[in-house]
Design a protein around this motif. Structure first.
Motif, PDB file in Angstrom:
ATOM      1  N   TYR A   1     -59.694-120.371 -78.754  1.00 44.16           N
ATOM      2  CA  TYR A   1     -58.950-119.267 -79.364  1.00 44.16           C
ATOM      3  C   TYR A   1     -59.595-117.925 -79.087  1.00 44.16           C
ATOM      4  O   TYR A   1     -58.935-116.905 -79.018  1.00 44.16           O
ATOM      5  N   GLY A   2     -60.920-117.909 -78.984  1.00 40.33           N
ATOM      6  CA  GLY A   2     -61.625-116.635 -78.838  1.00 40.33           C
ATOM      7  C   GLY A   2     -61.406-115.992 -77.483  1.00 40.33           C
ATOM      8  O   GLY A   2     -61.360-114.772 -77.385  1.00 40.33           O
TER       9      GLY A   2
ATOM     10  N   GLU B   1     -63.032-124.642 -80.941  1.00 42.88           N
ATOM     11  CA  GLU B   1     -62.144-123.557 -81.366  1.00 42.88           C
ATOM     12  C   GLU B   1     -62.648-122.158 -80.998  1.00 42.88           C
ATOM     13  O   GLU B   1     -61.848-121.316 -80.569  1.00 42.88           O
ATOM     14  N   PRO B   2     -63.954-121.853 -81.181  1.00 46.51           N
ATOM     15  CA  PRO B   2     -64.392-120.488 -80.860  1.00 46.51           C
ATOM     16  C   PRO B   2     -64.043-120.072 -79.436  1.00 46.51           C
ATOM     17  O   PRO B   2     -63.768-118.910 -79.185  1.00 46.51           O
ATOM     18  N   ILE B   3     -64.040-121.018 -78.501  1.00 46.06           N
ATOM     19  CA  ILE B   3     -63.717-120.677 -77.125  1.00 46.06           C
ATOM     20  C   ILE B   3     -62.218-120.725 -76.868  1.00 46.06           C
ATOM     21  O   ILE B   3     -61.640-119.774 -76.343  1.00 46.06           O
TER      22      ILE B   3
ATOM     23  N   TYR C   1     -60.166-115.564 -83.627  1.00 47.16           N
ATOM     24  CA  TYR C   1     -60.844-116.715 -84.221  1.00 47.16           C
ATOM     25  C   TYR C   1     -62.129-117.055 -83.468  1.00 47.16           C
ATOM     26  O   TYR C   1     -62.221-118.043 -82.749  1.00 47.16           O
ATOM     27  N   ASN C   2     -63.120-116.218 -83.615  1.00 48.17           N
ATOM     28  CA  ASN C   2     -64.433-116.448 -83.004  1.00 48.17           C
ATOM     29  C   ASN C   2     -65.430-115.597 -83.785  1.00 48.17           C
ATOM     30  O   ASN C   2     -65.109-114.489 -84.188  1.00 48.17           O
TER      31      ASN C   2
ATOM     32  N   GLY D   1     -55.086-115.950 -83.161  1.00 45.86           N
ATOM     33  CA  GLY D   1     -55.892-116.767 -82.262  1.00 45.86           C
ATOM     34  C   GLY D   1     -57.026-116.007 -81.607  1.00 45.86           C
ATOM     35  O   GLY D   1     -58.179-116.443 -81.606  1.00 45.86           O
ATOM     36  N   SER D   2     -56.723-114.805 -81.086  1.00 44.08           N
ATOM     37  CA  SER D   2     -57.741-114.084 -80.326  1.00 44.08           C
ATOM     38  C   SER D   2     -58.878-113.570 -81.218  1.00 44.08           C
ATOM     39  O   SER D   2     -59.906-113.145 -80.716  1.00 44.08           O
TER      40      SER D   2
END
Lengths: 438, 107
Positions: free
Chosen positions: A330-331, A326-328, B87-88, B84-85
């Motif tokens: 979505y990030g 997910e971190p990648i 979520y890190n 979404g953008s």
């Protein structure tokens, strides 16, 4: 035909929220830890050290007891869990009663007890008493377990909705009330499975396997069943929806059925029959998660030129190695990002074909016989899943390398654009310092 | 203020929750607590503790309407979707800003 993205997302969302599918998916997920634990015992027996093998051989039968009650009993757990989750979706149906009735219905529908009488004890060398054949408690009984899980809750709901239940006066504890509420639906569930199995002598499992046989293609060990699920899952992801959420209820019965057969074959020393298991995808295709995005993360962390790539790649490397994507996705973001659509689908696809060729055609790597937890780094997971085959490590790294090659050009385009954005932002900052706005 | 952050399997959310709490600590904010959970366990978590805000990771946003209707509306707990953008862990500071903004203005 008009392509309406909103509509597709909407209907995919509805599908992922659909009660029965949700219950099947959550119920099937409960067997994953069960299978993982069971696999440990398979692995203990197959550690590739000669001394160990000699040492462990006398204990093989004893060590396979936990295996029997985990992997070979998975349908019972699924029957309980699916009913439990579906009842939870309906609220007014008691979860515990639903689970118990579902297991009961499943047992009646799938097994016929055998009685060994005193006169038979000599011939069979078994003690007198009742025996249950357990063969349909494993993956082969999964369809019946799914259907019984859904059926028992629906029957309960039917009666509760119409208030056709035994009512007790106020002040009786809820646990007692619940058990009385489930009496009438319970009788219906038991009678139905009994009439079908004992009265009509109809084998639900065989019938269901036949009904679902078109989907059964996905359980076959061929290239199509490698490519189609990868494509489907990756395309569903393109709409921002977890691809496996839709694939699990359909594909798990086949993938875990195959794994079960592999474990059985290993137990009796036969050739392992199937590579088409969830393990195949987990360790050779979805390295780092969907889209084989560990490849992109490595590129970002180590050869990224932009600050954004470097920072995001490095912070995400840890989770990605342990398959938390997910971190990648979505990030960055990888999804909804037109540059990355092609590698997101192409990288896992190429990995699937490579792994299929090496494993299924050349037979250079052993077939999976265990299900290690999915949070392991891919090469380690691959090594364990194939029963300590070092060639699986090589294949897993080769798949990762192939994915890196596929991601590389698209990453370059992205990174260059990012560098430009950062330079512009920097220039703007400097300009702002020179000319302060009033 | 207690925040419940849910993703699919309590994996990515627990990392993010940790980073948000770290960001808060760095700013000497000690009244924001972020717990992580999985989408299967969210129901029990909401029942067993008093949360002021529920955040959903983008991959489980499909469950938002259901969770609102079944568990949150009756208790008046707001639910927000994480963009979404953001979520890190790298965006932990921005997410913390959003939480603080929510705390002060209730939006």
């Amino acid at each position: 035909m008009k392509f309406n993205k909103e509509k597709i997302i909407d209907s995919l969302n509805k599908l992922s929220n659909q009660r029965h599918l949700n219950a099947i998916r959550n119920g099937m997920s409960t067997i994953i830890p069960v299978v993982v634990i069971g696999s440990f015992f398979t692995l203990i027996l197959s550690i590739p050290i000669d001394g160990w093998k000699k040492f462990i051989a006398p204990f093989a039968t004893k060590l396979s007891v936990p295996l029997t009650f985990t992997v070979n009993f998975m349908s019972i757990y699924v029957a309980f869990a699916i009913a439990y989750y579906l009842a939870g979706e309906y609220k007014k149906v008691d979860r515990l009663s639903a689970g118990v009735l579902s297991v009961l219905g499943f047992l009646i529908a799938t097994v016929t007890p055998t009685t060994i009488t005193d006169t038979m004890t000599k011939a069979t060398k078994l003690a007198a008493g009742d025996y249950l054949p357990v063969s349909s408690f494993g993956a082969s009984g999964l369809f019946t377990a799914i259907v019984m899980g859904l059926f028992s809750v629906e029957v309960m709901r039917f009666f509760v909705d119409r208030n056709w239940v035994i009512k007790l006066p106020k002040g009786v504890p809820p646990a007692v009330i619940n058990s009385f509420i489930s009496l009438i639906p319970g009788i219906v569930i038991i009678l139905t499975s009994w009439v079908i199995k004992v009265g009509l002598n109809f084998d639900i499992n065989t019938a269901l396997t036949w009904v679902f046989s078109p989907i059964g293609q996905f359980g076959k060990d061929n290239l199509a069943s490698v490519i189609v699920p990868i494509l489907l899952i990756s395309i569903v992801w393109q709409f921002g929806i977890h691809g496996m959420i839709i694939a699990t209820p359909i594909l798990f019965p086949y993938w875990y059925g195959n794994l079960d057969q592999n474990i059985q074959a290993l137990k009796v020393g036969k050739a392992i029959p199937h590579f088409m298991t969830e393990q195949f995808f987990q360790w050779f295709v979805w390295i780092g998660g969907c889209g084989t995005v560990l490849a992109l993360t490595i590129l970002m962390a180590f050869i990224g030129k932009s600050e954004f790539s470097k920072a995001l790649g490095r912070i995400s490397l840890g989770p990605l190695i342990f398959n938390i994507a997910e971190p990648i996705i979505y990030g960055v973001p990888v999804l909804f990002n037109p540059i990355f659509t092609i590698p997101f689908i192409a990288a896992p696809l190429a990995d699937g074909v490579l792994a299929w060729f090496v494993m299924g055609v050349l037979h250079w790597v052993n077939y999976p016989i265990a299900a290690p937890p999915w949070v392991l780094p891919a090469p380690i997971g691959a090594y364990l899943a194939t029963g300590f085959d070092w060639r699986a490590i090589v294949l897993s790294f080769a798949c990762l390398a192939l994915a890196i090659v596929i991601w590389y050009p698209f990453f370059k385009v992205f990174d260059r654009r990012q560098v430009k954005i950062e330079e512009e932002a920097k220039n703007n900052d400097e300009k702002q310092q020179v000319v302060p706005d009033n | 203020m207690r925040v419940l952050l849910s993703c699919g399997g309590k994996m990515s959310s627990s990392q993010l929750a940790e980073y948000i709490e770290d960001a808060a600590k760095k700013r000497n904010i000690d009244d924001i607590k972020v717990d992580a959970t999985s989408i299967d366990a969210i129901e029990d978590d909401i029942k067993n503790a008093n949360y002021d805000l529920v955040l959903l990771a983008p991959q489980v946003s499909y469950r938002a309407d259901y969770i609102r209707k079944e568990y949150l509306d009756s208790k008046n707990i707001p639910l927000k979707l994480i963009k979404g953008s953001l979520y890190n862990p790298i965006h932990a500071n921005e997410l913390l800003d959003d939480i603080i903004k929510f705390k002060e203005k209730g939006e």
